[in-house]
Structures are given as C-alpha cells and as structure tokens.
Design a protein around this motif. Sequence first.
Motif, PDB file in Angstrom:
ATOM      1  N   GLY A 169       0.805  -1.216   0.000  1.00  0.00           N
ATOM      2  CA  GLY A 169       0.000   0.000   0.000  1.00  0.00           C
ATOM      3  C   GLY A 169       0.835   1.261   0.000  1.00  0.00           C
ATOM      4  O   GLY A 169       0.510   2.231  -0.686  1.00  0.00           O
ATOM      5  N   TYR A 177       2.287   1.720  -3.474  1.00  0.00           N
ATOM      6  CA  TYR A 177       1.255   2.219  -4.391  1.00  0.00           C
ATOM      7  C   TYR A 177       0.910   3.680  -4.087  1.00  0.00           C
ATOM      8  O   TYR A 177       0.801   4.496  -5.000  1.00  0.00           O
ATOM      9  N   ALA A 178       0.749   4.005  -2.803  1.00  0.00           N
ATOM     10  CA  ALA A 178       0.402   5.389  -2.444  1.00  0.00           C
ATOM     11  C   ALA A 178       1.520   6.345  -2.818  1.00  0.00           C
ATOM     12  O   ALA A 178       1.263   7.466  -3.272  1.00  0.00           O
ATOM     13  N   ALA A 189       0.862   9.141  -5.640  1.00  0.00           N
ATOM     14  CA  ALA A 189       0.956  10.545  -5.235  1.00  0.00           C
ATOM     15  C   ALA A 189       1.949  11.288  -6.123  1.00  0.00           C
ATOM     16  O   ALA A 189       1.756  12.454  -6.423  1.00  0.00           O
ATOM     17  N   GLU A 228      -1.730   9.395   2.649  1.00  0.00           N
ATOM     18  CA  GLU A 228      -2.182   8.913   1.343  1.00  0.00           C
ATOM     19  C   GLU A 228      -2.472   7.415   1.387  1.00  0.00           C
ATOM     20  O   GLU A 228      -3.419   6.934   0.768  1.00  0.00           O
ATOM     21  N   TYR A 229      -1.650   6.667   2.134  1.00  0.00           N
ATOM     22  CA  TYR A 229      -1.862   5.221   2.244  1.00  0.00           C
ATOM     23  C   TYR A 229      -3.162   4.915   2.974  1.00  0.00           C
ATOM     24  O   TYR A 229      -3.962   4.096   2.528  1.00  0.00           O
ATOM     25  N   LEU A 289      -6.341   5.415   0.987  1.00  0.00           N
ATOM     26  CA  LEU A 289      -6.716   4.477  -0.079  1.00  0.00           C
ATOM     27  C   LEU A 289      -7.994   3.749   0.318  1.00  0.00           C
ATOM     28  O   LEU A 289      -8.138   3.318   1.457  1.00  0.00           O
ATOM     29  N   TRP A 317      -7.613  -3.364  -2.308  1.00  0.00           N
ATOM     30  CA  TRP A 317      -6.943  -3.087  -1.038  1.00  0.00           C
ATOM     31  C   TRP A 317      -7.688  -3.645   0.154  1.00  0.00           C
ATOM     32  O   TRP A 317      -7.102  -3.792   1.229  1.00  0.00           O
TER      33      TRP A 317
END
Length: 180
Positions: free
Chosen positions: A42, A45-46, A50, A64-65, A68, A120
């Motif tokens: 995660g 990905y975040a 971003a 940001e994580y 999600l 997720w």
Amino acid sequence: MNEIAAVAPWPVVATTLLWLARRRPSVYARAAVALLLSCAAGLVYAGSAAMQDLPAREGRLLHEYVALPGVLTGWYLLMALAAVACIRAVRPRIAVAVGALIGVAASVLVLPHHELAAVWGAVVPLCSWFVAGCLQRRSLWPLPAPGPWDAPEQAVPSRPAPQAAGERSARALVPLRQAG
C-alpha cells in the motif's frame, strides 16, 4: 470523523497482535508478516500514485496510504484471518469468517471506487496472508518450537505411566556402568 476513522483500527490491530503473541506465536508471526507485506504494498502504491498526480509533501505518504479505499478494511480482514486460525471450535470460526466477509463486502459496496476498494480490502490482504504462510512453511527465518498451545493433543505427560510390578522394559534390564 475521518481522523478518528483512520486511527480506530490501530487499537484493534495492536490488541489482536498482542493477544496472538501471547497465545499463538506461530499465528502471530504470520499475521505480523502479512500486515507488513500488505502495508508495504500500500505504501509503494500510495507513493507512486501521489507522485504521478502531485508532488508529495513530507509526511503525507502515510496519510495517502490510509486514504486508499479499503486499506483499513484489509487490516480488519487480516486480523479476522488470524482469529480464525486461532479458534478451534467450528461455529465461532464460521461466525468470525462470515463477519469478515460481510465487513469487506459492505466496505467495497459503500466506497466510491469499488475496484480499488476490492483490491486493497480483500485481494492484497488475502495475497499477503498466503505469502506469509508460504514464507512461514519454508522456514526462511527460525520460528520458536511449537509449544503446548499449538498442539494440545500431542502433550507429553509429566510422569511416565506406572508399569506393573512384573513388567519391565528391556531398557530397565540393561546394567549401568559404575561411575567413578
């Protein structure tokens, strides 16, 4: 309310992991590694998402994580999988598993991005649980020997069973060397 909702799973996860560490260290190791893998995926990905949209400010990666869709649901799913792995009775296992499935389904259906929430909230946690189990089975790191909590049906009695007066094993009839 968003900040409270973002922090709410942490006490649940911490309490569950502490309980697992005390009761079932092997399940604790699997749950901790699965949570670490899920969070790492995660965060990667975040961080990449971003940077594609806007330059990320320092300290915003965790925000940001957690933002999600489905991430917090994935944490709950991992803790439910760990609880199911610890519970021996069938009915409570079914109840916890059904509760986790209902929670994941409700989370995915309520969130605006269904596909991202499903990834997720269900796919990444389940894959990380599977990978953690594979790593644990291959013994890539030394785990403690299973204790009485892992296999109670194989408990060794503290005293040997008494034998009849006339019956002795072959080992008992072998003379011992005199010491000294």
